[in-house]
Design a protein around this motif. Structure first.
Motif, short mmCIF file in Angstrom:
data_model
loop_
_atom_site.label_atom_id
_atom_site.label_comp_id
_atom_site.label_asym_id
_atom_site.label_seq_id
_atom_site.Cartn_x
_atom_site.Cartn_y
_atom_site.Cartn_z
N GLU A 1 0.86 -1.18 0.00
CA GLU A 1 0.00 0.00 0.00
C GLU A 1 0.90 1.22 0.00
N LEU A 2 0.67 2.11 -0.93
CA LEU A 2 1.52 3.27 -1.13
C LEU A 2 1.64 4.12 0.14
N LYS A 3 2.89 4.33 0.58
CA LYS A 3 3.19 5.23 1.70
C LYS A 3 4.33 6.14 1.24
N LEU A 4 4.16 7.43 1.42
CA LEU A 4 5.16 8.39 0.95
C LEU A 4 6.19 8.63 2.04
N HIS A 5 7.37 8.03 1.87
CA HIS A 5 8.47 8.22 2.81
C HIS A 5 9.44 9.30 2.36
N SER A 6 9.46 9.61 1.06
CA SER A 6 10.44 10.54 0.51
C SER A 6 9.82 11.63 -0.36
N HIS A 7 8.52 11.66 -0.47
CA HIS A 7 7.83 12.62 -1.33
C HIS A 7 6.70 13.29 -0.55
N GLN A 8 6.28 14.47 -1.03
CA GLN A 8 5.19 15.17 -0.34
C GLN A 8 3.82 14.86 -0.93
N ASP A 9 3.79 14.34 -2.15
CA ASP A 9 2.51 14.01 -2.76
C ASP A 9 2.76 13.01 -3.88
N ALA A 10 1.68 12.37 -4.32
CA ALA A 10 1.76 11.44 -5.44
C ALA A 10 0.41 11.44 -6.14
N VAL A 11 0.44 11.24 -7.45
CA VAL A 11 -0.79 11.18 -8.24
C VAL A 11 -0.67 10.08 -9.29
N TRP A 12 -1.81 9.51 -9.62
CA TRP A 12 -1.90 8.56 -10.73
C TRP A 12 -2.46 9.30 -11.92
N VAL A 13 -1.76 9.25 -13.06
CA VAL A 13 -2.18 9.99 -14.24
C VAL A 13 -2.09 9.11 -15.49
N GLN A 14 -2.86 9.48 -16.49
CA GLN A 14 -2.71 8.87 -17.81
C GLN A 14 -1.42 9.42 -18.42
N ALA A 15 -0.82 8.68 -19.32
CA ALA A 15 0.43 9.13 -19.95
C ALA A 15 0.27 10.51 -20.58
N GLY A 16 -0.85 10.76 -21.22
CA GLY A 16 -1.07 12.04 -21.89
C GLY A 16 -1.26 13.21 -20.95
N GLU A 17 -1.47 12.96 -19.67
CA GLU A 17 -1.67 14.03 -18.69
C GLU A 17 -0.37 14.50 -18.04
N MET A 18 0.72 13.81 -18.29
CA MET A 18 1.98 14.14 -17.62
C MET A 18 2.47 15.54 -17.93
N ALA A 19 2.14 16.06 -19.11
CA ALA A 19 2.58 17.40 -19.50
C ALA A 19 1.95 18.48 -18.62
N GLU A 20 0.90 18.14 -17.87
CA GLU A 20 0.25 19.10 -16.99
C GLU A 20 1.00 19.30 -15.68
N TYR A 21 2.05 18.51 -15.45
CA TYR A 21 2.81 18.57 -14.21
C TYR A 21 4.20 19.13 -14.47
N ALA A 22 4.71 19.92 -13.52
CA ALA A 22 6.07 20.46 -13.62
C ALA A 22 7.03 19.34 -13.25
N LEU A 23 7.59 18.69 -14.27
CA LEU A 23 8.46 17.54 -14.06
C LEU A 23 9.92 17.95 -13.95
N CYS A 24 10.69 17.16 -13.25
CA CYS A 24 12.14 17.36 -13.21
C CYS A 24 12.68 17.24 -14.64
N PRO A 25 13.59 18.11 -15.03
CA PRO A 25 14.08 18.07 -16.41
C PRO A 25 14.64 16.71 -16.84
N ALA A 26 15.30 16.01 -15.94
CA ALA A 26 15.88 14.71 -16.29
C ALA A 26 14.82 13.67 -16.61
N ASP A 27 13.59 13.87 -16.14
CA ASP A 27 12.51 12.90 -16.38
C ASP A 27 11.84 13.09 -17.75
N LEU A 28 12.03 14.23 -18.38
CA LEU A 28 11.33 14.52 -19.63
C LEU A 28 11.61 13.52 -20.76
N PRO A 29 12.87 13.08 -20.97
CA PRO A 29 13.09 12.07 -22.02
C PRO A 29 12.39 10.74 -21.73
N ILE A 30 12.19 10.43 -20.47
CA ILE A 30 11.48 9.19 -20.12
C ILE A 30 10.00 9.33 -20.47
#
Length: 134
Positions: free
Chosen positions: A98-127
């Motif tokens: 069961e998801l427990k956040l030990h190192s993050h302040q929040d988490a969300v489940w999104v469709q792949a096409g919705e990821m652009a709506e979030y301010a992502l770390c630059p290194a994650d963009l190629p992924i």
């Protein structure tokens, strides 16, 4: 690992965790590097670990879930000024826990096409790009 330019290069893994057709994004803490940005969770590869082993360990430590590492998606090398991150992104499959956040302040489940709506770390963009073009 030290580079020719004197900067330290850190090998990091990230899990693109898929569950029921959605993907997990986690928000970095306010007091961390890249504060408040969203990322695929993961962490540093320790000496003696394969990237896959490191990813499964990190996801258990950070989120209290068991995962199975799937296919490699993309590599990203990003210079953050004081260090260079070599990020390896893998598709990860949720197995248990069961998801427990030990190192993050929040988490969300999104469709792949919705990821652009979030301010992502630059290194994650190629992924993200690799995921969208699968």
């Amino acid at each position: 690992m030290s580079r020719a330019d004197g900067k330290t290069e850190i090998l990091v893994v990230a899990g693109v965790i898929e569950k029921a057709g959605q993907y997990l994004l986690a928000q970095r803490p306010v007091d961390a590097s890249q504060a408040n940005l969203w990322e695929f969770p993961g962490g540093k590869v320790e000496q003696g670990e394969t990237p896959e082993q490191a990813l499964e360990r990190e996801l258990f430590e950070e989120l209290a879930i068991t995962t199975r590492t799937g296919c490699w998606l993309a590599d990203s090398v990003f210079d953050y000024g004081d260090k260079v991150i070599h990020l390896k992104g893998y598709l990860s499959h949720w197995q248990a826990g069961e998801l427990k956040l030990h190192s993050h302040q929040d988490a969300v489940w999104v469709q792949a096409g919705e990821m652009a709506e979030y301010a992502l770390c630059p290194a994650d963009l190629p992924i993200v790009e690799a995921l969208l073009h699968r």
